[in-house]
Design a protein around this motif. Structure first.
Motif, short mmCIF file in Angstrom:
data_model
loop_
_atom_site.label_atom_id
_atom_site.label_comp_id
_atom_site.label_asym_id
_atom_site.label_seq_id
_atom_site.Cartn_x
_atom_site.Cartn_y
_atom_site.Cartn_z
N ALA A 204 0.82 -1.22 0.00
CA ALA A 204 0.00 0.00 0.00
C ALA A 204 0.84 1.26 0.00
N THR A 205 2.10 1.18 0.45
CA THR A 205 2.97 2.36 0.46
C THR A 205 3.69 2.56 -0.87
N GLY A 206 3.56 1.61 -1.78
CA GLY A 206 4.24 1.69 -3.07
C GLY A 206 5.58 0.98 -3.09
N ARG A 207 5.94 0.32 -2.00
CA ARG A 207 7.20 -0.43 -1.96
C ARG A 207 7.04 -1.73 -2.75
N ARG A 208 7.98 -1.97 -3.65
CA ARG A 208 7.91 -3.19 -4.45
C ARG A 208 8.29 -4.38 -3.58
N LEU A 209 7.39 -5.37 -3.54
CA LEU A 209 7.62 -6.56 -2.73
C LEU A 209 8.24 -7.69 -3.53
N ARG A 210 7.92 -7.75 -4.79
CA ARG A 210 8.49 -8.80 -5.63
C ARG A 210 8.36 -8.41 -7.09
N SER A 211 9.21 -9.02 -7.89
CA SER A 211 9.23 -8.79 -9.32
C SER A 211 9.50 -10.12 -10.00
N ASP A 212 8.68 -10.46 -10.97
CA ASP A 212 8.83 -11.74 -11.68
C ASP A 212 8.71 -11.51 -13.18
N MET A 213 9.57 -12.20 -13.92
CA MET A 213 9.46 -12.18 -15.38
C MET A 213 8.55 -13.33 -15.81
N ILE A 214 7.73 -13.07 -16.81
CA ILE A 214 6.82 -14.08 -17.35
C ILE A 214 7.05 -14.14 -18.86
N TRP A 215 7.11 -15.36 -19.39
CA TRP A 215 7.27 -15.56 -20.83
C TRP A 215 6.12 -16.41 -21.34
N ALA A 216 5.70 -16.11 -22.54
CA ALA A 216 4.70 -16.93 -23.22
C ALA A 216 5.12 -17.05 -24.68
N SER A 217 4.77 -18.18 -25.28
CA SER A 217 5.15 -18.37 -26.68
C SER A 217 4.12 -19.22 -27.40
N ASP A 218 4.13 -19.10 -28.71
CA ASP A 218 3.30 -19.94 -29.57
C ASP A 218 4.17 -20.31 -30.76
N ASN A 219 4.15 -21.57 -31.13
CA ASN A 219 5.00 -22.06 -32.20
C ASN A 219 4.17 -22.84 -33.22
#
Length: 166
Positions: free
Chosen positions: A95-110
């Motif tokens: 709620a204070t704007g402090r980042r608690l976590r960061s995750d990269m997400i990938w998606a693909s279609d082949n």
């Protein structure tokens, strides 16, 4: 959150609601490759029987001698492919704007289709099982991006559901 589980998730901010956590998804990259063709070829020449000729021997007995013709065909071996990828970053803030976590997400279609086709004479035995044309129906860029978006949404839901932000 209660007991490390989200109680309510809003996909857009509601006026007058106090939020304990905010999640922000930033698309880093979205791309679709061009239609790609990898082709090799082989030219095959064979003698095929095209008829027969009646031949009489000295006793008048008729026998048949085959008549051959040289024919050729070129066999093309094709792999057609196309790929789409989306990369995003999910950040969760308190709620204070402090980042608690960061995750990269990938998606693909082949998409990939492998086949062979030929030009030339169909009587060449190597043409068996080959197409007569090289037509490929590649998915559109929009279809591939839509498939990536569905995959990204699934991954995002799993990540948010499993997120421990305490």
């Amino acid at each position: 959150m209660s007991g490390n589980r989200w109680q309510v998730i809003h996909t857009s901010e509601k006026p007058g609601v106090h939020y304990d956590y905010r999640a922000a998804l930033e698309i880093i990259n979205a791309s679709v490759s061009p239609d790609t063709w990898n082709t090799t070829s082989n030219t095959v020449t064979e003698n095929v029987q095209v008829g027969q000729e009646a031949v009489k021997d000295t006793n008048g007995v008729v026998t048949y001698k085959p008549i051959y013709k040289e024919v050729c065909a070129t066999i093309y071996y094709v792999n057609a492919s196309k790929n789409a990828t989306v990369t995003a970053e999910l950040n969760i803030y308190d709620a204070t704007g402090r980042r608690l976590r960061s995750d990269m997400i990938w998606a693909s279609d082949n998409f990939s289709e492998t086949f062979s086709y030929y030009t030339g004479d169909a009587r060449v035995s190597a043409t068996n099982g080959c197409r007569t044309s090289n037509t490929v129906f590649f998915p559109s860029d929009w279809t591939m991006m839509d498939n990536c978006a569905r995959d990204l949404r699934f991954r995002l839901e799993c990540l948010i559901d499993e997120a421990d932000v305490q």
